[in-house]
Design a protein around this motif. Structure first.
Motif, PDB file in Angstrom:
ATOM      1  N   PRO A   1       0.838  -1.217   0.000  1.00 30.65           N
ATOM      2  CA  PRO A   1       0.000   0.000   0.000  1.00 30.65           C
ATOM      3  C   PRO A   1       0.866   1.257   0.000  1.00 30.65           C
ATOM      4  N   THR A   2       0.300   2.344  -0.509  1.00 28.16           N
ATOM      5  CA  THR A   2       1.041   3.610  -0.598  1.00 28.16           C
ATOM      6  C   THR A   2       0.315   4.768   0.081  1.00 28.16           C
ATOM      7  N   GLU A   3      -0.823   4.504   0.744  1.00 30.70           N
ATOM      8  CA  GLU A   3      -1.553   5.568   1.426  1.00 30.70           C
ATOM      9  C   GLU A   3      -2.035   5.065   2.795  1.00 30.70           C
ATOM     10  N   VAL A   4      -2.179   6.004   3.717  1.00 31.12           N
ATOM     11  CA  VAL A   4      -2.756   5.717   5.030  1.00 31.12           C
ATOM     12  C   VAL A   4      -3.919   6.672   5.252  1.00 31.12           C
ATOM     13  N   HIS A   5      -5.086   6.118   5.592  1.00 31.88           N
ATOM     14  CA  HIS A   5      -6.279   6.923   5.857  1.00 31.88           C
ATOM     15  C   HIS A   5      -6.793   6.636   7.264  1.00 31.88           C
ATOM     16  N   GLN A   6      -7.376   7.635   7.870  1.00 27.54           N
ATOM     17  CA  GLN A   6      -8.032   7.421   9.155  1.00 27.54           C
ATOM     18  C   GLN A   6      -9.298   6.604   8.963  1.00 27.54           C
TER      19      GLN A   6
ATOM     20  N   TRP B   1     -15.380   4.645   9.938  1.00 28.04           N
ATOM     21  CA  TRP B   1     -16.600   3.900  10.232  1.00 28.04           C
ATOM     22  C   TRP B   1     -17.289   4.510  11.443  1.00 28.04           C
ATOM     23  N   ALA B   2     -18.614   4.560  11.417  1.00 26.14           N
ATOM     24  CA  ALA B   2     -19.394   5.164  12.497  1.00 26.14           C
ATOM     25  C   ALA B   2     -20.318   4.130  13.124  1.00 26.14           C
ATOM     26  N   VAL B   3     -20.654   4.361  14.386  1.00 26.62           N
ATOM     27  CA  VAL B   3     -21.550   3.482  15.118  1.00 26.62           C
ATOM     28  C   VAL B   3     -22.884   3.371  14.381  1.00 26.62           C
ATOM     29  N   GLY B   4     -23.368   2.149  14.225  1.00 27.49           N
ATOM     30  CA  GLY B   4     -24.646   1.927  13.559  1.00 27.49           C
ATOM     31  C   GLY B   4     -24.534   1.655  12.075  1.00 27.49           C
ATOM     32  N   GLU B   5     -23.382   1.952  11.482  1.00 26.02           N
ATOM     33  CA  GLU B   5     -23.193   1.672  10.061  1.00 26.02           C
ATOM     34  C   GLU B   5     -22.741   0.234   9.862  1.00 26.02           C
ATOM     35  N   PRO B   6     -23.110  -0.395   8.746  1.00 27.13           N
ATOM     36  CA  PRO B   6     -22.594  -1.740   8.471  1.00 27.13           C
ATOM     37  C   PRO B   6     -21.095  -1.682   8.213  1.00 27.13           C
ATOM     38  N   LEU B   7     -20.394  -2.740   8.594  1.00 31.67           N
ATOM     39  CA  LEU B   7     -18.965  -2.787   8.334  1.00 31.67           C
ATOM     40  C   LEU B   7     -18.710  -2.804   6.830  1.00 31.67           C
ATOM     41  N   PRO B   8     -17.648  -2.139   6.377  1.00 27.21           N
ATOM     42  CA  PRO B   8     -17.370  -2.128   4.937  1.00 27.21           C
ATOM     43  C   PRO B   8     -17.066  -3.526   4.416  1.00 27.21           C
ATOM     44  N   THR B   9     -17.604  -3.835   3.259  1.00 29.97           N
ATOM     45  CA  THR B   9     -17.389  -5.159   2.664  1.00 29.97           C
ATOM     46  C   THR B   9     -16.373  -5.110   1.530  1.00 29.97           C
ATOM     47  N   THR B  10     -15.963  -3.921   1.141  1.00 31.89           N
ATOM     48  CA  THR B  10     -14.947  -3.769   0.099  1.00 31.89           C
ATOM     49  C   THR B  10     -13.744  -3.043   0.690  1.00 31.89           C
ATOM     50  N   ARG B  11     -12.612  -3.176   0.040  1.00 28.45           N
ATOM     51  CA  ARG B  11     -11.400  -2.518   0.514  1.00 28.45           C
ATOM     52  C   ARG B  11     -10.590  -2.031  -0.678  1.00 28.45           C
ATOM     53  N   ASP B  12      -9.743  -1.053  -0.396  1.00 28.17           N
ATOM     54  CA  ASP B  12      -8.784  -0.557  -1.373  1.00 28.17           C
ATOM     55  C   ASP B  12      -7.418  -1.085  -0.945  1.00 28.17           C
ATOM     56  N   ASP B  13      -6.858  -1.996  -1.722  1.00 27.80           N
ATOM     57  CA  ASP B  13      -5.601  -2.629  -1.329  1.00 27.80           C
ATOM     58  C   ASP B  13      -4.427  -1.661  -1.360  1.00 27.80           C
TER      59      ASP B  13
END
Length: 440
Positions: A304-309, A312-324
Motif C-alpha cells: 500500500p502507498t496511502e494511510v487513511h483514518q 466507520w461510524a456506530v450503527g453503520e454496516p462494516l465495509p465489505t470492500t477494501r482498497d488494497d
C-alpha cells in the motif's frame, strides 16, 4: 432595571447560576479526554451533563418560587396597583438569564482548553448550545411556577430528584423521537469525532422547552385557579408542534453524522496521509509516523502507498470492500488535543500486512503478527495494554505461537523470509488460509 438589580443581588438567581457553573465545569474536566477532539465532542459532552444542570435549574426555580409564601407577603403584594405579571418579570429574567448564561460559560470554559487544537468548528454548534441555554431558562421558569403552586419546603429537593429521573428516562424512551423531543440530554454523549445532532432535533427541543417555559410563567403569574389549569395548554401545544417537526428516521436520531467533519484532509505530497477534517490538527504529527509504517510495508511487492483514518461510524454496516492501496488506522486523540499513543501508529499500519479486515475471511492472527513483527525487526508482543484506554483480551498462546513463527523466520535468509511474508499477504488478499506459510 433597579428591580432586576435587586433580584440579581437578593434572589437565588446568582447563587444557583454559580452552582450550575461550578458543577458543569467540574463535570467536564473530570474526564477532559472525552471531548478533547474538538468543538462538537465538547458540546455533546456538556449536553450529556444536562442530567445534572437541568434538575438543578428546576429546583432553583422552585426554591425561588416559594419566596412570597415563605416571607408571608403574598396578600400584601396583592393589594398593590402593580400587576403580578409586571412584578414577576424581573424574577423571570433574573433566574432565566443567569442560569442560561451559566450553561454558556460552561461551554466557554471547555472551549478555552480546546481552542488551540480544534481544527473544525461546525456551524450547528451555535444552535445546539443556544438550545441548551434555553433549556436551562425553561427549567428555571417551570420551577418558579411549580414552586409558587406548591410552596412546600420539600418541593425544590423533590423536583431535583424528579428532574434527574425525568431527564434520564425520557432520553432512553422508545420510540427515539419521543426522547428527542422531551429530554434536554438526548443526542449527548460522544461516540466518534464526526458525530452531530440533526437540526430538526434541536428545533423540536427548543419548541418543547419554550412551551415548558411559557407554562411555568403562566403558573407563576396566574391569580385564578382557571388560569393555572390553563397553564398546561402551552405544554400540550408545544409538544404537538415539536412532534410534528422532529425526524422519525433512526439515522437522524441516533448519533447522526456530520459529512463535512468526516471528509478526508490529506497531505499534498506522497505518500498520501489522510485524516478526517475534525482531526486535521494531528496530520503533521501523524504523517512521518504513517510514512515510516508504509516504508516498512514497502519491503513487500505491491505494498500500500496511502494511510487513511478509519471513518466507520456506530450503527453503520462494516465495509465489505477494501482498497488494497490504502491502509486504514484508528486515530486517537489525547486529553490535550494531540495525537495519542504515537508509538502505536507504525505497528498498527504493519499489523495485518496492510490488508484491511472486512470480517468476510478467516484470518490467522498469530501468523500475521509473526510476519508483521519480522518486517518491524522486533519480537512479537501481545496487543493487551498497548493502548491503556482500550480493553483488549487475548489468549496468551496466540503471542507464544507468533513468537515461535517469528523465531523461525529469523533463522532464514532475508530473501526467503520476505518471500514467506509476502505469501502470507497474498493469501490474505485472496481470502485464503495462511496457516503453515511461515513454517513450510
Amino acid at each position: 432595571m433597579s428591580a432586576l438589580g435587586l433580584e440579581l443581588r437578593r434572589s437565588a438567581a446568582a447563587g444557583a447560576a454559580l452552582l450550575a457553573l461550578a458543577i458543569g465545569v467540574a463535570a467536564l474536566y473530570v474526564d477532559a479526554g472525552r471531548w478533547s477532539e474538538g468543538w462538537m465532542p465538547l458540546v455533546l459532552t456538556a449536553k450529556e451533563y444536562m442530567i445534572l444542570l437541568w434538575p438543578l435549574a428546576l429546583a432553583a426555580g422552585a426554591w425561588q418560587g416559594r419566596r412570597e409564601h415563605r416571607a408571608k407577603v403574598g396578600e400584601l403584594f396583592a393589594t398593590t396597583p402593580r400587576s403580578r405579571a409586571r412584578r414577576m418579570l424581573p424574577v423571570l429574567v433574573a433566574m432565566g438569564a443567569t442560569l442560561g448564561l451559566a450553561y454558556l460559560l460552561v461551554i466557554v470554559a471547555g472551549g478555552v482548553r480546546i481552542a488551540p487544537t480544534a481544527a473544525y468548528f461546525p456551524p450547528d454548534i451555535v444552535v445546539i448550545v443556544l438550545a441548551g441555554a434555553f433549556s436551562m431558562v425553561a427549567a428555571a421558569w417551570l420551577g418558579l411556577g411549580i414552586g409558587r403552586l406548591l410552596p412546600a419546603l420539600v418541593t425544590a429537593p423533590a423536583l431535583a430528584v424528579a428532574g434527574v429521573l425525568l431527564v434520564f428516562f425520557t432520553a432512553i424512551m422508545r420510540p427515539h423521537w419521543m426522547g428527542a423531543v422531551l429530554s434536554p440530554v438526548y443526542g449527548g454523549g460522544h461516540f466518534y469525532p464526526f458525530q452531530t445532532i440533526d437540526p430538526r432535533v434541536t428545533g423540536a427541543l427548543a419548541i418543547w422547552m419554550g412551551a415548558l417555559a411559557l407554562s411555568g410563567a403562566v403558573l407563576l403569574i396566574a391569580r385564578s385557579p382557571c388560569v393555572r389549569m390553563a397553564a398546561v395548554l402551552p405544554a400540550l401545544l408545544g409538544f404537538g408542534a415539536a412532534a410534528a417537526i422532529v425526524p422519525r428516521a433512526e439515522a437522524a436520531l441516533v448519533a447522526p453524522i456530520d459529512p463535512v467533519a468526516r471528509e478526508l484532509v490529506c497531505t499534498d505530497d506522497a505518500p498520501k496521509i489522510c485524516v478526517t477534517r475534525v482531526n486535521a490538527n494531528v496530520l503533521d504529527t501523524l504523517t512521518p509516523l504513517a510514512r515510516e509504517g508504509l516504508a516498512v510495508l514497502a519491503k513487500l511487492p505491491d505494498a500500500p502507498t496511502e494511510v487513511h483514518q478509519e471513518r466507520w461510524a456506530v450503527g453503520e454496516p462494516l465495509p465489505t470492500t477494501r482498497d488494497d492501496n490504502v491502509v486504514t488506522i484508528t486515530v486517537r486523540i489525547d486529553a490535550h488535543g494531540g495525537l495519542a499513543y504515537p508509538a502505536t501508529v507504525v505497528p498498527e499500519i504493519v499489523l495485518g500486512l496492510g490488508v484491511e479486515n472486512t470480517g468476510q475471511c478467516q484470518r490467522r492472527s498469530a501468523v500475521e503478527r509473526a510476519a508483521a513483527y519480522y518486517l518491524l525487526g522486533r519480537q512479537p508482543v501481545p496487543d493487551v495494554g498497548v493502548t491503556p484506554d482500550e480493553t483488549i483480551e487475548e489468549d496468551p498462546e496466540l503471542n507464544a505461537e507468533a513468537v515461535a513463527l517469528w523465531q523461525g523466520l529469523q533463522k532464514l535468509p532475508t530473501s526467503e523470509a520476505l518471500s514467506r511474508v509476502a505469501a502470507v499477504r497474498n493469501a490474505i488478499l485472496a481470502c485464503q488460509d495462511s496457516t503453515g506459510l511461515l513454517s513450510r
